[in-house]
Design an enzyme around this catalytic site. Structure first.
Site, PDB file in Angstrom:
ATOM      1  N   ASN A 156      11.133   4.899  -1.437  1.00 53.59           N
ATOM      2  CA  ASN A 156      10.592   3.631  -0.952  1.00 53.59           C
ATOM      3  C   ASN A 156      11.604   2.880  -0.097  1.00 53.59           C
ATOM      4  O   ASN A 156      12.812   2.938  -0.342  1.00 53.59           O
ATOM      5  CB  ASN A 156      10.151   2.763  -2.129  1.00 53.59           C
ATOM      6  CG  ASN A 156       9.058   3.426  -2.942  1.00 53.59           C
ATOM      7  OD1 ASN A 156       8.349   4.295  -2.450  1.00 53.59           O
ATOM      8  ND2 ASN A 156       8.926   3.029  -4.200  1.00 53.59           N
ATOM      9  N   PRO A 168       0.827  -1.210   0.000  1.00 55.84           N
ATOM     10  CA  PRO A 168       0.000   0.000   0.000  1.00 55.84           C
ATOM     11  C   PRO A 168       0.858   1.255   0.000  1.00 55.84           C
ATOM     12  O   PRO A 168       1.978   1.249   0.514  1.00 55.84           O
ATOM     13  CB  PRO A 168      -0.798  -0.112   1.303  1.00 55.84           C
ATOM     14  CG  PRO A 168       0.043  -0.972   2.188  1.00 55.84           C
ATOM     15  CD  PRO A 168       0.747  -1.946   1.274  1.00 55.84           C
ATOM     16  N   ASP A 169       0.337   2.324  -0.630  1.00 59.23           N
ATOM     17  CA  ASP A 169       1.023   3.602  -0.495  1.00 59.23           C
ATOM     18  C   ASP A 169       0.712   4.159   0.896  1.00 59.23           C
ATOM     19  O   ASP A 169       0.094   3.505   1.727  1.00 59.23           O
ATOM     20  CB  ASP A 169       0.625   4.572  -1.614  1.00 59.23           C
ATOM     21  CG  ASP A 169      -0.847   4.963  -1.578  1.00 59.23           C
ATOM     22  OD1 ASP A 169      -1.524   4.655  -0.580  1.00 59.23           O
ATOM     23  OD2 ASP A 169      -1.313   5.554  -2.560  1.00 59.23           O
ATOM     24  N   PHE A 170       1.131   5.380   1.151  1.00 62.40           N
ATOM     25  CA  PHE A 170       0.990   5.914   2.502  1.00 62.40           C
ATOM     26  C   PHE A 170      -0.338   6.618   2.727  1.00 62.40           C
ATOM     27  O   PHE A 170      -0.914   6.535   3.801  1.00 62.40           O
ATOM     28  CB  PHE A 170       2.145   6.880   2.816  1.00 62.40           C
ATOM     29  CG  PHE A 170       3.432   6.166   3.109  1.00 62.40           C
ATOM     30  CD1 PHE A 170       3.804   5.885   4.405  1.00 62.40           C
ATOM     31  CD2 PHE A 170       4.269   5.758   2.084  1.00 62.40           C
ATOM     32  CE1 PHE A 170       4.985   5.214   4.687  1.00 62.40           C
ATOM     33  CE2 PHE A 170       5.458   5.095   2.351  1.00 62.40           C
ATOM     34  CZ  PHE A 170       5.807   4.817   3.652  1.00 62.40           C
ATOM     35  N   ARG A 171      -0.843   7.326   1.708  1.00 63.84           N
ATOM     36  CA  ARG A 171      -1.880   8.304   1.989  1.00 63.84           C
ATOM     37  C   ARG A 171      -3.242   8.037   1.366  1.00 63.84           C
ATOM     38  O   ARG A 171      -4.168   8.796   1.599  1.00 63.84           O
ATOM     39  CB  ARG A 171      -1.383   9.690   1.560  1.00 63.84           C
ATOM     40  CG  ARG A 171      -0.215  10.161   2.405  1.00 63.84           C
ATOM     41  CD  ARG A 171       0.352  11.481   1.935  1.00 63.84           C
ATOM     42  NE  ARG A 171       1.381  11.925   2.860  1.00 63.84           N
ATOM     43  CZ  ARG A 171       2.635  11.499   2.851  1.00 63.84           C
ATOM     44  NH1 ARG A 171       2.999  10.626   1.953  1.00 63.84           N
ATOM     45  NH2 ARG A 171       3.507  11.927   3.724  1.00 63.84           N
ATOM     46  N   ASP A 200      11.196  -0.488   0.368  1.00 65.48           N
ATOM     47  CA  ASP A 200      10.913  -1.906   0.115  1.00 65.48           C
ATOM     48  C   ASP A 200      12.031  -2.658  -0.594  1.00 65.48           C
ATOM     49  O   ASP A 200      11.955  -3.872  -0.770  1.00 65.48           O
ATOM     50  CB  ASP A 200       9.609  -2.063  -0.673  1.00 65.48           C
ATOM     51  CG  ASP A 200       9.579  -1.214  -1.950  1.00 65.48           C
ATOM     52  OD1 ASP A 200      10.621  -1.075  -2.628  1.00 65.48           O
ATOM     53  OD2 ASP A 200       8.490  -0.675  -2.260  1.00 65.48           O
ATOM     54  N   HIS A 246      15.221   7.472   1.898  1.00 66.68           N
ATOM     55  CA  HIS A 246      14.666   7.195   3.220  1.00 66.68           C
ATOM     56  C   HIS A 246      15.150   5.853   3.763  1.00 66.68           C
ATOM     57  O   HIS A 246      14.549   5.291   4.679  1.00 66.68           O
ATOM     58  CB  HIS A 246      13.133   7.237   3.164  1.00 66.68           C
ATOM     59  CG  HIS A 246      12.608   8.582   2.769  1.00 66.68           C
ATOM     60  ND1 HIS A 246      11.330   8.781   2.298  1.00 66.68           N
ATOM     61  CD2 HIS A 246      13.202   9.805   2.753  1.00 66.68           C
ATOM     62  CE1 HIS A 246      11.163  10.066   2.011  1.00 66.68           C
ATOM     63  NE2 HIS A 246      12.282  10.692   2.284  1.00 66.68           N
TER      64      HIS A 246
END
Length: 360
Positions: free
Chosen positions: A165, A91-94, A167, A184
């Site tokens: 990302n 899933p994305d964040f927002r 991941d 990040h």
């Protein structure tokens, strides 16, 4: 201050800025509206770009593909966000209802972004550890968008990929370590969280952390005792500095690039979003995203594809849609569609011929 911040959060103020507001209110007694006004003043002071001669024949994928071939681009910079991984099942964040921050409610966090707050992690690490187990590399496979970035590398025209990302799917798709800067952080390495910021970093094997997390709380508590502190992947939390690789390379890379491609990001997190405005003035910029993002009315020296005045846009294109279809369409426009399909089918192993102008 807390009620004001809640109101600003509901109004859509970016989460990193909310985090700064909370810190300043707690530690320095600074009211959130003072912080917001300072940010807006800084944005107003940023000079607009000087208009230039139009450098794209058309502000679409065909115009970008034509430019790559005719100008023989060799220094493409890619910026990517959560949108390139959603088709992998991450899933994305927002996104309301399905975004990561909405899904974190089950952990009873004081606020969603606390799961990536270093102070909260040091007090209550269980929520992040559970999330880390779910997101650990190997659980998900790279998407066509990831293999498109690998295609640019194999073609010999990728200068660097900057990703928000965590991941590690870019590396899983076969992108070499020196071509990727995870702004990040990601799951490639792990370290001990030090209470003393001046203390030398203690690295821990990522597989050692994985084995501990697989054993649940008993495992990570034992690792904590053994290493003298909590261990986490080298993911940048709120309250931590960005990686040295980002700080040392981003200004030079963006100044040198001859094309910027931005994939699947809302461009609300600083300083990552500032890279858009650092791109060489002569370089076209392409956004592939479901929604417009990073436009010049919201971001200093941001995209100008939304402008309507004569000569207001000379280099920016927006392809509206998901990253996978956008990347496939651009590869097809370049005549590289079959090679991208081969990379996807072979999970990155297919042999790719370099672009004619990048053969040497």
């Amino acid at each position: 201050a807390g009620e004001c911040i809640d109101t600003l959060e509901a109004a859509g103020i970016p989460l990193p800025l909310l985090h700064i507001m909370r810190q300043l209110a707690r530690d320095g007694g600074v009211h959130p509206l003072q912080v917001l006004e300072q940010v807006r003043q800084r944005q107003r002071q940023d000079p607009e770009e000087e208009k230039r001669e139009r450098i794209l024949e058309s502000f679409d994928l065909d115009g970008i593909a034509r430019y790559i071939a005719e100008k023989e681009c060799k220094k493409v910079v890619v910026m990517c966000g959560a949108g390139i991984s959603t088709s992998a099942g991450i899933p994305d964040f927002r996104t309301p209802g399905t975004g990561l921050y909405d899904n974190l409610q089950r952990f009873n966090l004081p606020r969603a972004e606390a799961v990536f707050d270093i102070a909260y992690f040091q007090r209550s690490p269980a929520a992040f550890y559970e999330l880390a187990r779910e997101m650990w590399p190997g659980t998900y496979d790279p998407t066509p968008a990831h293999f498109f970035i690998k295609l640019l590398h194999n073609k010999g025209i990728l200068l660097r990929c900057y990703t928000q990302n965590i991941d590690s799917l870019e590396r899983q798709a076969g992108l070499p370590e020196d071509k990727l800067i995870a702004a990040h952080g990601n799951f490639d390495k792990a370290h001990v969280v030090q209470s003393d910021e001046e203390a030398p970093e203690v690295e821990v094997g990522i597989e050692e952390l994985k084995a501990a997390l697989d054993r649940g709380e008993e495992g990570w508590q034992a690792l904590r005792r053994e290493k003298g502190g909590l261990v986490k992947p080298k993911i940048v939390f709120f309250g931590e500095s960005l990686p040295e690789s980002f700080l040392q390379n981003h200004q030079r890379d963006l100044a040198d690039c001859d094309l910027l491609i931005v994939l699947g990001t809302s461009l609300v997190v600083a300083p990552f979003n500032s890279l858009v405005g650092l791109a060489a003035r002569s370089a076209p910029r392409l956004l592939v995203n479901r929604e417009p993002a990073g436009t010049s009315d919201e971001l200093a020296r941001g995209f100008r594809f939304h402008t309507t005045g004569e000569g207001e846009n000379w280099r920016d294109a927006w392809h509206q849609g998901d990253c996978d279809s956008g990347c496939k369409a651009l590869a097809s426009a370049l005549g590289w569609g079959e090679e991208l399909d081969a990379l996807i089918e072979s999970k990155g192993a297919s042999e790719i011929h370099r672009a004619p102008w990048a053969a040497s």
